[in-house]
Motif scaffolding. Sequence first.
Motif, mmCIF file in Angstrom:
data_model
loop_
_atom_site.group_PDB
_atom_site.id
_atom_site.type_symbol
_atom_site.label_atom_id
_atom_site.label_comp_id
_atom_site.label_asym_id
_atom_site.label_seq_id
_atom_site.Cartn_x
_atom_site.Cartn_y
_atom_site.Cartn_z
ATOM 1 N N ASP A 28 0.873 -1.167 -0.048
ATOM 2 C CA ASP A 28 -0.069 -0.086 -0.052
ATOM 3 C C ASP A 28 0.957 1.157 -0.030
ATOM 4 O OD1 ASP A 28 -1.946 1.668 0.358
ATOM 5 O OD2 ASP A 28 -2.861 1.027 2.096
ATOM 6 N N THR A 29 1.150 1.812 -1.184
ATOM 7 C CA THR A 29 1.757 3.060 -1.452
ATOM 8 C C THR A 29 1.042 4.059 -1.959
ATOM 9 O OG1 THR A 29 2.869 2.841 -3.662
ATOM 10 C CG2 THR A 29 3.945 1.532 -1.887
ATOM 11 N N PRO A 30 1.650 5.215 -1.865
ATOM 12 C CA PRO A 30 0.766 6.467 -2.562
ATOM 13 C C PRO A 30 0.222 6.189 -3.946
ATOM 14 C CG PRO A 30 2.690 7.164 -1.379
ATOM 15 C CD PRO A 30 2.775 5.754 -1.417
ATOM 16 N N ASN A 31 0.957 5.457 -5.116
ATOM 17 C CA ASN A 31 0.493 5.298 -6.046
ATOM 18 C C ASN A 31 0.387 4.112 -6.677
ATOM 19 O OD1 ASN A 31 3.286 4.792 -6.378
ATOM 20 N ND2 ASN A 31 3.702 6.589 -7.496
ATOM 21 N N TYR A 32 0.504 3.028 -5.615
ATOM 22 C CA TYR A 32 0.502 1.482 -6.078
ATOM 23 C C TYR A 32 -0.081 0.777 -4.776
ATOM 24 C CZ TYR A 32 1.643 -3.416 -7.477
ATOM 25 O OH TYR A 32 1.364 -4.724 -7.693
ATOM 26 N N ILE A 33 -1.160 -0.203 -5.041
ATOM 27 C CA ILE A 33 -1.718 -1.118 -4.078
ATOM 28 C C ILE A 33 -1.855 -2.617 -4.716
ATOM 29 C CG2 ILE A 33 -3.978 -1.657 -2.771
ATOM 30 C CD1 ILE A 33 -4.387 1.542 -3.082
ATOM 31 N N GLU A 34 -1.601 -3.448 -3.969
ATOM 32 C CA GLU A 34 -1.524 -4.768 -4.184
ATOM 33 C C GLU A 34 -2.337 -5.690 -3.337
ATOM 34 O OE1 GLU A 34 2.138 -6.326 -5.996
ATOM 35 O OE2 GLU A 34 1.961 -7.799 -4.610
ATOM 36 N N PHE A 35 -3.235 -6.314 -3.733
ATOM 37 C CA PHE A 35 -4.081 -7.511 -3.100
ATOM 38 C C PHE A 35 -3.655 -8.936 -3.199
ATOM 39 C CE2 PHE A 35 -7.248 -4.060 -3.970
ATOM 40 C CZ PHE A 35 -7.577 -3.559 -2.849
#
Length: 126
Positions: A28-35
């Motif tokens: 969870d970063t300001p410009n990328y999210i990974e599930f």
Amino acid sequence: MLIILTCRDLHRMRAFYREVFAWKVEVDTPNYIEFKVEGASFLGLMEAALTQTFIGERQMSLEPGAVRPIELYLRVESPLEQIAKLVEAGAELTSPLQMRSWGEEAAYLLDPEGNILAISSLSGAP
């Protein structure tokens, strides 16, 4: 496997996929999210501006209302329940759950940014 969708509104898409599928957020970063979807399968959501840096001068089109040329085909335990959650969270049902020519019962929806979602049962059968 990691599939990454480019997003205009990363936070809206994060909320949509988190609410509907309750997948665990791994990054969870300001410009990328990974599930983490399951096993070794992941779904990433990347802000459009960051994706643009990887494709050089080619133009990417993320026009509102356009349907994107990608399909996420998801087999779930309770298709009708999942479809209802998707619609409640803002997805548009474009084709109801019905038997398809390849022998699976599936429904088709569009997520809030126009990505195609196909929902079928885990077994692939009705």
